[in-house]
Scaffold this motif. Structure first.
Motif: not given
Length: 401
Positions: A264-274, A332-339, A343-349, A377-379
């Motif tokens: 899960k950690v390995a996949v999560g990089v692309r999923r939400s926290s690149m 490999v995940g969901w394909g977006f970046v939260v930052r 509130p948090c925002h979508i940084q990249a898709v 909450q924070d990212y």
């Protein structure tokens, strides 16, 4: 018309194709997961040498240290062999293409996906298209995949060939039924789909077929060194077989391999926290020749023009509208970046990822994840919720009109 006897003539060829494609899929998916993890860990970053900047690269010696530290390799020799496997498959290369061997030295290497030089031969193209078709099939509303009977035996997640062709035409995958039937035959010959009893080739008609390739199966890097010359697995509980249920009710579905916490950690990089400064392919422009014109990052900082507060987002009659997305994670995940925070925002898709297909865009503010309000909450908290939740996520966002 395709006769049952035809399958005897191409059986061995299909088995070899399927085995080759399985090995190719293993390398492609594992390499991509590693790339995203290294971006997140900032092992991949812009580096300078002799007054020149080399974007998005890693130092071989440092990477070997990282692989051992993260228990992906037991020793330096094993780590070298793993990376050599990726180099041989053109997943990575030396930044100046001066070394064809992966060396335990202070040399710069780069993932080809990070500079736009990743080669797509015919085998890789079939694999990538099969994966894209499966993900599109799973992410759209349809009734194509159902439990059906053939020869008085029930099979799960089956496709009727003629209905599958109708859907592919509707989705614009091909222009004519004849071309679409040929596409189905290529998918079968490459082991991506199969007839439920493996007796027939793909043909436009009422026969039942299943997706055979498990695009979501994830492996440890060390498994790249385990060459397997086995034929197509026939066990009902094999993760690459979508067959009828076992008599004991065991799950033989496409997701028969349960991901571990580490995966899960390995996949999560692309999923939400690149890393917001090192996104995946599509977040920078690059020229075909790296030596003459290196890629330039286009999205290194926050995409927001201004920060807003949770109160401003929820003000009645304000300039924001709410949207809801249901996103099913892919290989490999969901394909977006939260930052951001509160509130948090979508940084990249990722343009080719599930989030983009659902309609997610940059600069949208995250309101809730799977029904839980995250406006304050924070990212990191939002990323954790996504990583530790189900593969299908429901997100509410606010977008400026």
């Amino acid at each position: 018309m395709v006769l049952e006897g035809e399958m005897d003539g191409i059986g061995n060829t299909m088995q070899k194709k399927a085995a080759e494609l399985e090995r190719l899929a293993e390398v492609l998916v594992t390499g991509e997961q590693l790339r995203l993890r290294l971006h997140e860990a900032k092992v991949i970053k812009d580096r300078r040498h002799h007054l020149r900047t080399y974007p998005n690269c890693f130092v071989a010696k440092e990477l070997i240290d990282w692989l051992i530290e993260h228990k992906e390799a037991s020793d330096r020799d094993t780590a070298i062999k793993i990376m050599q496997k990726l180099l041989d498959q053109s997943i990575i290369h030396h930044v100046c293409d001066e070394h064809r061997e992966f060396k335990d030295m202070k040399l710069f290497y780069r993932f080809r996906k990070d500079d736009g030089t990743f080669p797509l031969d015919s085998e890789a193209k079939v694999f990538m298209r099969g994966q894209r078709i499966y993900e599109k099939l799973m992410n759209t509303e349809n009734n194509l995949l159902q439990t059906r009977e053939e020869e008085n035996v029930s099979f799960e997640r089956t496709l009727v060939a003629s209905e599958f062709i109708d859907w592919l035409l509707q989705e614009g995958e091909m222009a004519t039924r004849e071309e679409t039937e040929q596409l189905g035959r290529r998918l079968l010959e490459h082991g991506i789909i199969q007839h439920v009893t493996n007796k027939h080739h793909f043909v436009d008609g009422p026969l039942l077929f299943q997706f055979r390739m498990n695009f979501r199966r994830r492996r440890r890097l060390i498994e790249l060194l385990h060459e397997r010359g086995r034929s197509i697995p026939e066990s009902h509980d094999s993760p690459f077989c979508l067959r009828k249920q076992n008599s004991d009710g065991g799950n033989t579905s496409f997701l028969s391999v349960s991901p571990t916490k580490e995966i899960k950690v390995a996949v999560g990089v692309r999923r939400s926290s690149m890393s917001s400064s090192c996104g995946s392919s599509g977040y920078y422009s690059s020229s075909p020749t790296l030596s003459s014109s290196p890629p330039v990052l286009c999205n290194p900082k926050s995409v927001l023009k201004r920060q807003v507060s949770p109160e401003e987002l929820q003000t009645p009659g304000g300039p924001f509208i709410k949207k809801t997305f249901t996103i099913v994670g892919d290989a490999v995940g969901w394909g977006f970046v939260v930052r951001g925070s509160k509130p948090c925002h979508i940084q990249a898709v990722d343009p080719g990822g599930p989030a983009a297909a659902a309609g997610m865009k940059v600069c949208q503010f995250v309101v809730s994840v799977n029904g839980l309000n995250v406006l304050c909450q924070d990212y990191r908290t939002v990323s954790s919720l996504i990583l530790n939740g189900p593969r299908t996520i429901v997100m509410e966002v606010m977008e400026e009109v």
